[in-house]
Design a protein around this motif. Structure first.
Motif, PDB file in Angstrom:
ATOM      1  N   VAL A   1      -5.007  -0.558   8.315  1.00 32.35           N
ATOM      2  CA  VAL A   1      -6.098  -0.848   7.377  1.00 32.35           C
ATOM      3  C   VAL A   1      -7.064   0.330   7.278  1.00 32.35           C
ATOM      4  O   VAL A   1      -7.478   0.720   6.176  1.00 32.35           O
ATOM      5  CB  VAL A   1      -6.846  -2.141   7.789  1.00 32.35           C
TER       6      VAL A   1
ATOM      7  N   LEU B   1      -4.866  -6.018  -0.880  1.00 34.37           N
ATOM      8  CA  LEU B   1      -4.953  -6.878   0.296  1.00 34.37           C
ATOM      9  C   LEU B   1      -3.627  -7.581   0.561  1.00 34.37           C
ATOM     10  O   LEU B   1      -3.169  -7.668   1.707  1.00 34.37           O
ATOM     11  CB  LEU B   1      -6.062  -7.930   0.118  1.00 34.37           C
ATOM     12  N   VAL B   2      -2.982  -8.076  -0.512  1.00 34.88           N
ATOM     13  CA  VAL B   2      -1.691  -8.759  -0.348  1.00 34.88           C
ATOM     14  C   VAL B   2      -0.652  -7.789   0.197  1.00 34.88           C
ATOM     15  O   VAL B   2       0.088  -8.107   1.134  1.00 34.88           O
ATOM     16  CB  VAL B   2      -1.223  -9.370  -1.690  1.00 34.88           C
TER      17      VAL B   2
ATOM     18  N   THR C   1       1.214  -8.047   3.810  1.00 34.46           N
ATOM     19  CA  THR C   1       2.663  -8.229   3.926  1.00 34.46           C
ATOM     20  C   THR C   1       3.317  -7.029   4.609  1.00 34.46           C
ATOM     21  O   THR C   1       4.276  -7.191   5.362  1.00 34.46           O
ATOM     22  CB  THR C   1       3.296  -8.436   2.535  1.00 34.46           C
ATOM     23  N   ASP C   2       2.786  -5.808   4.379  1.00 34.28           N
ATOM     24  CA  ASP C   2       3.417  -4.625   4.967  1.00 34.28           C
ATOM     25  C   ASP C   2       3.069  -4.456   6.440  1.00 34.28           C
ATOM     26  O   ASP C   2       3.945  -4.465   7.298  1.00 34.28           O
ATOM     27  CB  ASP C   2       2.997  -3.357   4.206  1.00 34.28           C
TER      28      ASP C   2
ATOM     29  N   LEU D   1      -1.988  -6.292   8.733  1.00 34.95           N
ATOM     30  CA  LEU D   1      -3.426  -6.087   8.867  1.00 34.95           C
ATOM     31  C   LEU D   1      -3.839  -5.563  10.239  1.00 34.95           C
ATOM     32  O   LEU D   1      -4.858  -5.975  10.766  1.00 34.95           O
ATOM     33  CB  LEU D   1      -4.186  -7.383   8.551  1.00 34.95           C
TER      34      LEU D   1
END
Lengths: 132, 132
Positions: free
Chosen positions: B58, B44-45, B49-50, B53
């Motif tokens: 996703v 999720l982090v 960050t990439d 979301l």
């Protein structure tokens, strides 16, 4: 029915607060928080399965102030329950059961949960500068 | 000298008629959730960050076979573990028999509903590329 004329064990509120009892009830409380967090998790997955508009709405809710506070609470609950759960599994294996070890592992769990929560949010907000 | 029957001792189910099954199931799912939970938190982090979301990033992440299978395991195991935990909390604090049974039924139904909805969402995203 209970016979209330018998002597009862002391009520919770006459005990001096100790780390062990705080960590124990916090484990249960964070477990319930994580149970409740299954609802937004499944909702987020359903929104992703529904389409871009629904997913954007879900992410907007999570990005709002209440949403971010909820995620902050859930992330701490997750790391606390994870670390203290490992502590419980170690106890189940029969280790760390002496009082000094119980306190040392207890404070370690508190520190680890706080550090992991802070690191997670620092990474999300780009404060670590690694991923760029 | 134990007054238990040889059959009762061999079955080892005790007065609750389920033996240590609940205890073992809670520990087994707890152990499984350590790697699954850490993997999901890190993922999720990294996603946040990439890609920020967005829907395409996703769903592409979920649709990857390894991620889809791990996510299915996470949702199923988390719902199972959550149901076992909530059951203990209800049994500890709800003493009215009808309220206890009603709470346990409600918890069971809600957990199965969450599991079904979560698994459906993941599978729908995972199979969207192959079918429609």
């Amino acid at each position: 029915m209970a016979n209330h004329t018998r002597p009862l064990s002391p009520h919770l509120q006459v005990y001096r607060w100790q780390l062990t009892m705080v960590l124990s009830i916090t484990h249960r409380a964070t477990g319930l928080v994580l149970s409740a967090a299954l609802v937004p998790l499944v909702g987020w997955l359903l929104a992703a399965a529904t389409g871009p508009e629904a997913f954007a709405t879900a992410n907007a809710i999570l990005a709002s102030v209440p949403g971010q506070l909820m995620l902050a609470a859930v992330s701490f609950a997750f790391y606390y329950h994870l670390c203290n759960g490992i502590r419980h599994l170690v106890w189940d294996a029969g280790w760390w059961l002496d009082i000094p070890e119980v306190y040392a592992s207890g404070w370690s769990v508190v520190a680890a949960a706080i550090v992991l929560t802070v690191l997670t949010w620092a990474a999300i907000w780009g404060l670590l500068g690694g991923a760029s | 000298m134990s007054r238990r029957t040889p059959l009762g001792r061999a079955l080892g189910l005790g007065s609750a008629k389920e033996g240590v099954q609940h205890w073992w199931s809670q520990r087994t799912s707890a152990v499984a959730l350590i790697p699954l939970g850490l993997w999901f938190a890190v993922s999720l982090v990294l996603l946040a960050t990439d890609g920020g979301l967005d829907h395409a990033a996703v769903t592409a992440w979920i649709a990857s076979p390894v991620h889809a299978v791990l996510l299915l395991l996470l949702v199923a195991t988390a719902c199972h573990h959550s149901r076992l935990g909530v059951q203990v909390v209800v049994e500890d604090y709800v003493h009215l028999e009808w309220a206890k049974v009603a709470s346990l039924l409600l918890s069971t139904f809600v957990h199965f509903l969450l599991a079904a909805a979560g698994l459906y969402a993941i599978l729908r995203i995972a199979f969207a590329g192959a079918g429609a």
